[in-house]
Design an enzyme around this catalytic site. Structure first.
Site, short mmCIF file in Angstrom:
data_model
loop_
_atom_site.label_atom_id
_atom_site.label_comp_id
_atom_site.label_asym_id
_atom_site.label_seq_id
_atom_site.Cartn_x
_atom_site.Cartn_y
_atom_site.Cartn_z
N HIS A 121 45.17 35.65 26.22
CA HIS A 121 45.47 34.42 26.27
C HIS A 121 45.32 33.75 27.58
O HIS A 121 45.24 32.49 27.96
CB HIS A 121 46.84 33.77 25.61
CG HIS A 121 48.12 34.14 26.26
ND1 HIS A 121 48.89 35.06 26.03
CD2 HIS A 121 48.70 33.12 27.02
CE1 HIS A 121 49.78 34.87 26.73
NE2 HIS A 121 49.62 33.86 27.49
N ASP A 152 46.70 40.90 22.38
CA ASP A 152 46.51 39.95 23.64
C ASP A 152 46.51 40.69 24.98
O ASP A 152 47.42 40.39 26.02
CB ASP A 152 47.94 39.19 23.48
CG ASP A 152 47.72 37.73 24.13
OD1 ASP A 152 46.63 37.78 24.73
OD2 ASP A 152 48.81 37.06 24.58
N SER A 236 53.04 35.46 31.60
CA SER A 236 52.26 36.05 31.05
C SER A 236 51.32 36.88 31.76
O SER A 236 50.73 36.33 32.70
CB SER A 236 51.30 34.90 29.96
OG SER A 236 52.18 34.31 29.28
N VAL A 293 44.39 52.55 4.92
CA VAL A 293 45.51 52.38 4.14
C VAL A 293 46.16 51.20 4.30
O VAL A 293 45.94 50.27 5.45
CB VAL A 293 46.54 53.57 4.45
CG1 VAL A 293 46.12 54.88 4.01
CG2 VAL A 293 47.20 53.42 5.96
#
Length: 509
Positions: A121, A152, A236, A293
């Site tokens: 991001h 991310d 971040s 699955v």
């Protein structure tokens, strides 16, 4: 004088008798109940004996309290070493702005060849990127090598590394996030609010944290390390490090109503980030193996039904016909206990563990079936496997429902005023949710879409009235539409959590 003294003495004696009498009276035995020997105390009333606290030795052995100066010095050493390999990332945004717009984040140098680990991001809207090494005052232009929206994670590559006899790049030491323990001290390093290479300290608050919707992707893999170290905008892509100076996580998000640090920060485990980075560097994309699955969390009722002594693992609710799991012998109703020798007790842990493997790799599976543990071996495949085409077509990312009954006929109906298509729960879904109306699809531009009702959830109540079937949900919403009233829906999400969605009347502009 003599008479006066006699009267004064008599007065004092009288007062002494009057004052002393009650005290003496209290100390004497009752004349009506003469003592006949030692008195036997009355038996106490019967009371219930309740144990307070656990018996036995303390749960942890006593330890020597570390010298605070030594602990402080260790943090200083770690900060000094890690500081060089954590960078400031600034990106220019796309065209369409009156003037150049920039956003900033953080990154971690993971290779002397100039590869930098960061968050997807951070670079999602970048047209140009600049990476700055604050401690060494070096600056590089960079390109985006690749991104993985499901975790991310992104990788940048610095231009002109080694040109003009530059010193070698400092490279971060990567640790083993599987060895982390709750309570362990960690440091968060990044550039919050563009304050380059700021350090904050905290502990590992929890491991395997998921269900946060912090990653905006239909196939999001959320298996976060939670920390109370302060995480703010700009952190971040930065590093979460242990007291050995090793990066154990990539700082990604915080949980806050204000957007600022409130003691709930989250980082992608470095073991997962490393695998993603290696794939991005090698192929420019993430090549991830698929098992075929669908799983749900285990409940106590599920464990009892399976004859398990305790609650663990994840419940297999669907096995794609002809897929890797089916070929390995996995069946609906099995309890998946381990993937690759690691325990998986939540669906997000299962996703994260599976994401460590590539197509073609073999993995060991431990399952519970028929009252005993069994071992299976599966060979993972990629999304192009023909056996998985229908499965991917039924996922939200492909435009279909999140899950759906494959061979079981169920009733379907629509609430056209609200733009929702419902169906009844399939057999395996009834085991999980008991009752409700499955949200199969949402019409674009409808009231349901505008107010954020997601596909793949189960509506269990409309305006506090329980909903057991798709038809009951349709009737309840139709009645509210005729009255031009909003609708408060209580829903269960696939992870089992409850959420509320307030849909405005479809006839209100």
């Amino acid at each position: 004088m003599t008479l006066r003294r006699i009267l004064f003495a008599l007065a004092v004696l009288s007062v002494g008798v009057l004052v002393g009498f009650p005290a003496i009276r209290l100390l004497q035995a009752d004349p009506e109940t003469p003592s006949t020997g030692p008195r036997t105390p009355a038996a106490p009333a019967a009371v219930e004996t309740v144990q307070i606290g656990a018996d036995g030795p303390p749960p942890a052995d006593p330890i020597d309290v570390p010298d605070l100066v030594d602990l402080s010095n260790q943090r200083v050493i770690v900060a000094r070493e890690v500081d060089r390999a954590v960078v400031y990332v600034e990106v220019e945004l796309g065209t369409g702005y009156a003037r150049v717009q920039t956003e900033a984040g953080s990154g971690i140098i993971i290779s002397p060849a100039g590869y930098v680990l960061t968050n997807a991001h951070v670079v999602a809207r970048a047209t140009e990127a600049t990476v700055i090494l604050p401690s060494e005052k070096r600056e590089y232009r960079a390109e985006v090598v690749g991104t993985d929206p499901t975790t991310d994670i992104a990788v940048l590559r610095l231009f002109e590394v080694g040109v003009a006899e530059d010193e070698p790049l400092p490279v971060a030491s990567l640790g083993d996030s599987d060895e982390l323990q709750v309570g362990e001290t960690v440091l968060a390093v990044g550039s919050p609010f563009r304050l380059r290479n700021s350090f904050t300290s905290g502990i590992v608050s929890a491991l395997g944290r998921g269900g946060l919707n912090a990653i905006q992707n239909e196939f999001a893999i959320e298996d976060f390390i939670q920390t109370d170290a302060a995480i703010n905008p700009g952190n971040s892509g930065g590093a979460l490090v242990n007291l050995r100076g090793q990066v154990v996580g990539v700082v990604t998000a915080n949980a806050s109503e204000t957007g600022f640090a409130e003691g709930y920060g989250f980082a992608v485990p470095i073991n997962l980030a490393r695998v993603v980075a290696e794939s991005l560097i090698r192929y420019g994309e993430v090549r991830r193996g698929y098992l075929g699955v669908e799983v749900f969390p285990m409940s106590r009722a599920d464990a009892r039904e399976a004859g398990m002594p305790d609650v663990r693992g994840v419940l297999v609710t669907r096995v794609v016909s002809g897929g890797p799991a089916a070929r390995a012998g996995l069946q609906p109703g099995d309890v998946l206990l381990e993937v690759g020798g690691r325990a998986v007790d939540e669906p997000n842990q299962f996703q994260s563990r599976l994401a460590m493997y590539s197509p073609g790799q073999e993995i060991d599976l431990a399952v519970w079936r028929g009252g005993a543990e069994r071992s299976l071996e599966a060979t993972l495949t990629d999304p192009r496997d023909p056996s998985l085409e229908d499965w991917f077509a039924s996922t939200p990312a492909a435009g279909g429902p999140a899950t759906g009954p494959q061979e079981e006929e169920v009733s379907r109906t629509e609430a056209p005023d609200w733009g929702v298509r419902f169906r009844d729960l399939a057999r395996d879904e009834r085991r999980r949710f008991e009752e409700g109306a499955f949200v199969e699809s949402i019409e674009p531009g409808s009231a349901a879409e505008l107010d954020g009702l997601p596909r793949g959830t189960v509506v269990v109540a409309v305006e506090n009235q329980r909903v057991s079937t798709a038809e009951e949900a349709r009737i309840a919403l139709a009645r509210l539409a005729r009255m031009d009233r909003p609708a408060l829906l209580r829903v269960r999400r696939p992870d089992g959590r409850t959420a509320f969605y307030d849909l405005a009347s479809p006839f209100v502009d």
